[in-house]
Design a protein around this motif. Sequence first.
Motif, PDB file in Angstrom:
ATOM      1  N   PRO A  35       5.788 -19.485   2.681  1.00 38.91           N
ATOM      2  CA  PRO A  35       4.362 -19.228   2.439  1.00 38.91           C
ATOM      3  C   PRO A  35       4.038 -19.207   0.952  1.00 38.91           C
ATOM      4  CG  PRO A  35       5.442 -17.305   3.461  1.00 38.91           C
ATOM      5  CD  PRO A  35       6.420 -18.431   3.487  1.00 38.91           C
ATOM      6  N   GLU A  36       4.993 -18.744   0.149  1.00 35.82           N
ATOM      7  CA  GLU A  36       4.740 -18.655  -1.297  1.00 35.82           C
ATOM      8  C   GLU A  36       4.550 -20.039  -1.914  1.00 35.82           C
ATOM      9  OE1 GLU A  36       7.240 -17.237   0.300  1.00 35.82           O
ATOM     10  OE2 GLU A  36       7.006 -15.071   0.035  1.00 35.82           O
ATOM     11  N   GLU A  37       5.250 -21.062  -1.389  1.00 33.78           N
ATOM     12  CA  GLU A  37       5.112 -22.402  -1.960  1.00 33.78           C
ATOM     13  C   GLU A  37       3.698 -22.937  -1.696  1.00 33.78           C
ATOM     14  OE1 GLU A  37       7.021 -23.821  -3.990  1.00 33.78           O
ATOM     15  OE2 GLU A  37       6.792 -25.994  -3.879  1.00 33.78           O
TER      16      GLU A  37
ATOM     17  N   TYR B  37       0.805  -1.216   0.000  1.00 35.88           N
ATOM     18  CA  TYR B  37       0.000   0.000   0.000  1.00 35.88           C
ATOM     19  C   TYR B  37       0.841   1.271   0.000  1.00 35.88           C
ATOM     20  CZ  TYR B  37       1.428  -1.043   4.693  1.00 35.88           C
ATOM     21  OH  TYR B  37       2.208  -1.384   5.764  1.00 35.88           O
ATOM     22  N   SER B  38       2.175   1.164   0.244  1.00 34.66           N
ATOM     23  CA  SER B  38       2.967   2.397   0.329  1.00 34.66           C
ATOM     24  C   SER B  38       3.224   2.944  -1.063  1.00 34.66           C
ATOM     25  CB  SER B  38       4.346   2.162   0.952  1.00 34.66           C
ATOM     26  OG  SER B  38       4.326   1.219   1.946  1.00 34.66           O
ATOM     27  N   GLN B  39       3.587   4.231  -1.075  1.00 34.99           N
ATOM     28  CA  GLN B  39       3.954   4.877  -2.340  1.00 34.99           C
ATOM     29  C   GLN B  39       5.040   4.061  -3.053  1.00 34.99           C
ATOM     30  OE1 GLN B  39       2.739   8.069  -3.230  1.00 34.99           O
ATOM     31  NE2 GLN B  39       3.840   7.950  -5.170  1.00 34.99           N
TER      32      GLN B  39
ATOM     33  N   PRO C 232      10.531  -3.069   3.750  1.00 31.13           N
ATOM     34  CA  PRO C 232      10.028  -2.680   5.079  1.00 31.13           C
ATOM     35  C   PRO C 232      10.143  -3.788   6.133  1.00 31.13           C
ATOM     36  CG  PRO C 232       8.304  -2.413   3.394  1.00 31.13           C
ATOM     37  CD  PRO C 232       9.561  -2.784   2.689  1.00 31.13           C
ATOM     38  N   ARG C 233       9.910  -5.036   5.711  1.00 29.07           N
ATOM     39  CA  ARG C 233      10.035  -6.144   6.679  1.00 29.07           C
ATOM     40  C   ARG C 233      11.449  -6.197   7.271  1.00 29.07           C
ATOM     41  NH1 ARG C 233       8.288 -11.248   7.910  1.00 29.07           N
ATOM     42  NH2 ARG C 233       6.507 -11.231   6.544  1.00 29.07           N
ATOM     43  N   THR C 234      12.449  -5.936   6.417  1.00 28.95           N
ATOM     44  CA  THR C 234      13.850  -6.042   6.816  1.00 28.95           C
ATOM     45  C   THR C 234      14.283  -4.813   7.610  1.00 28.95           C
ATOM     46  OG1 THR C 234      14.147  -7.213   4.737  1.00 28.95           O
ATOM     47  CG2 THR C 234      16.144  -6.612   5.906  1.00 28.95           C
TER      48      THR C 234
HETATM   49  C1  UD1 Z   1       5.144 -10.218   0.318  1.00 27.91           C
HETATM   50  C2  UD1 Z   1       4.931 -11.581  -0.328  1.00 27.91           C
HETATM   51  C3  UD1 Z   1       6.250 -12.074  -0.921  1.00 27.91           C
HETATM   52  C4  UD1 Z   1       6.837 -11.048  -1.858  1.00 27.91           C
HETATM   53  C5  UD1 Z   1       7.012  -9.732  -1.106  1.00 27.91           C
HETATM   54  C6  UD1 Z   1       7.584  -8.673  -2.001  1.00 27.91           C
HETATM   55  C7  UD1 Z   1       3.255 -13.104   0.653  1.00 27.91           C
HETATM   56  C8  UD1 Z   1       3.086 -14.315   1.458  1.00 27.91           C
HETATM   57  N1  UD1 Z   1       4.499 -12.579   0.632  1.00 27.91           N
HETATM   58  O1  UD1 Z   1       5.985 -10.414   1.446  1.00 27.91           O
HETATM   59  O2  UD1 Z   1       6.012 -13.257  -1.640  1.00 27.91           O
HETATM   60  O3  UD1 Z   1       8.097 -11.495  -2.341  1.00 27.91           O
HETATM   61  O4  UD1 Z   1       5.701  -9.330  -0.626  1.00 27.91           O
HETATM   62  O5  UD1 Z   1       7.695  -7.464  -1.328  1.00 27.91           O
HETATM   63  O6  UD1 Z   1       2.316 -12.634   0.069  1.00 27.91           O
HETATM   64  N2  UD1 Z   1       4.845  -3.075   4.292  1.00 27.91           N
HETATM   65  C9  UD1 Z   1       4.971  -1.710   4.150  1.00 27.91           C
HETATM   66  N3  UD1 Z   1       4.492  -1.138   2.996  1.00 27.91           N
HETATM   67  C10 UD1 Z   1       3.918  -1.878   2.027  1.00 27.91           C
HETATM   68  C11 UD1 Z   1       3.824  -3.272   2.185  1.00 27.91           C
HETATM   69  C12 UD1 Z   1       4.304  -3.871   3.324  1.00 27.91           C
HETATM   70  O7  UD1 Z   1       5.461  -1.026   5.009  1.00 27.91           O
HETATM   71  O8  UD1 Z   1       3.487  -1.298   1.007  1.00 27.91           O
HETATM   72  C13 UD1 Z   1       5.283  -3.720   5.534  1.00 27.91           C
HETATM   73  C14 UD1 Z   1       4.117  -4.408   6.227  1.00 27.91           C
HETATM   74  O9  UD1 Z   1       3.439  -3.532   7.054  1.00 27.91           O
HETATM   75  C15 UD1 Z   1       4.780  -5.537   6.962  1.00 27.91           C
HETATM   76  C16 UD1 Z   1       5.969  -5.883   6.082  1.00 27.91           C
HETATM   77  O10 UD1 Z   1       6.171  -4.775   5.210  1.00 27.91           O
HETATM   78  O11 UD1 Z   1       5.290  -5.096   8.199  1.00 27.91           O
HETATM   79  C17 UD1 Z   1       5.756  -7.152   5.325  1.00 27.91           C
HETATM   80  O12 UD1 Z   1       4.735  -7.030   4.339  1.00 27.91           O
HETATM   81  P1  UD1 Z   1       3.848  -8.295   3.830  1.00 27.91           P
HETATM   82  O13 UD1 Z   1       3.046  -7.939   2.639  1.00 27.91           O
HETATM   83  O14 UD1 Z   1       3.184  -8.889   4.971  1.00 27.91           O
HETATM   84  O15 UD1 Z   1       4.884  -9.384   3.387  1.00 27.91           O
HETATM   85  P2  UD1 Z   1       6.182  -9.256   2.542  1.00 27.91           P
HETATM   86  O16 UD1 Z   1       7.301  -9.653   3.425  1.00 27.91           O
HETATM   87  O17 UD1 Z   1       6.263  -7.925   1.846  1.00 27.91           O
END
Ligand code: UD1
Length: 361
Positions: free
Chosen positions: A132-134, A43-45, A239-241
Amino acid sequence: MASLKYVLVAGARPNFMKIAPIRRAFFLRNQGEVLIVHTGQHYSQNMSDDFFSDLGIPQPDINLEVGPGSHADQTARIMMAFEPVCMQHRPDWVIVVGDVNSTIACALTAKKLGIRVAHVEAGLRSRDMSMPEEVNRLCTDAISDLLFTTDILAGENLRNEGVAAEKIHFVGNTMIDTLRQQIGRACKLPLPDGLEQGQYAILTLHRPANVDSPERLAPILGAINSIAERIPVVFPVHPRTAERLQGMELHSRVRVVEPMSYLPFLGLVANGRMVLTDSGGIQEETTVLGIPCLTLRPNTERPITCEIGTNVLVGTDPNRIVAEANSILNGPARRGAIPDKWDGHAAERIVDVLLESGGAG
Ligand code: UD1
């Protein structure tokens, strides 16, 4: 005959470059009514909106705005939000791409409403059920009516699982359609300050298995710090990292930057010396660009990139990562070959099959 209706679903960053050429191919054929549904998983820019503008995708017709959550929570909310959309618009087909939570959530919702499902990028298998992707890939393929594959190995996987041959269509790779369409623009963009062509490496890391625990992340970053002694490393941080990097030591030549949008990132990779990544799609992009790629995972669902491309599966042992990086830096690096049908026309093949398949269930 009335025009058929197609819902094209995208949810997360790696989906956007896969839907762009499909939307365009429908437009060029001037057939079919296409609705773009964005689930809002990203959802982010810089994880979503910039991709729509970079790739010239029209704004989504519908945004489900689900945002983040646990797997069950996110998947369930996508399903609950997508069901009324399907009921209101009654598409003939729902087209899902890739392997993210949005893919399985929308496929499952549509299928249970009796709507036919087409899966783009079907048949990839890592054989690692802790990803999860698998799980998403297996479940989506099991319920799809048309399965569009990117390479011959994916087709073999599906046939071995008992999928009827007439459902499987080897069409090529829509992500590579986008790459071929955009590479000229991407390479015209200036590189970030201080970087010279061929004189830097790129790092991306976001797999939960690599980044969620400090015990796994620290040794990987240790290897990156050693590599940075020889070559600067640009690290666009997912963002996750980002949350997990707090308190980790990074070499001064590791340049941490925000997630990049499509064009600047493609330009960065195309001009780099090598890529270190745990992403799926980047393994394919580097193969097409002829850039050496070290994949920091124990397995890959995209083995064709290792068999004929530039990808090497190095796992997460720091010694192995550094040794393989040194071998690339010492040269000459393997240039590899490009898989069959990664020619920029996959989306047209997909749309032709869909149009020929009609709408009756
Ligand atoms: C997801 C996908 C992964 C893909 C990755 C690419 C699944 C199971 N995983 O993992 O296959 O390779 O996206 O990015 O669908 N966040 C933001 N802004 C965003 C999106 C996410 O800040 O626009 C933050 C979320 O709040 C969360 C973290 O990033 O804390 C993880 O996001 P999430 O979509 O849950 O999973 P990904 O690790 O991005």
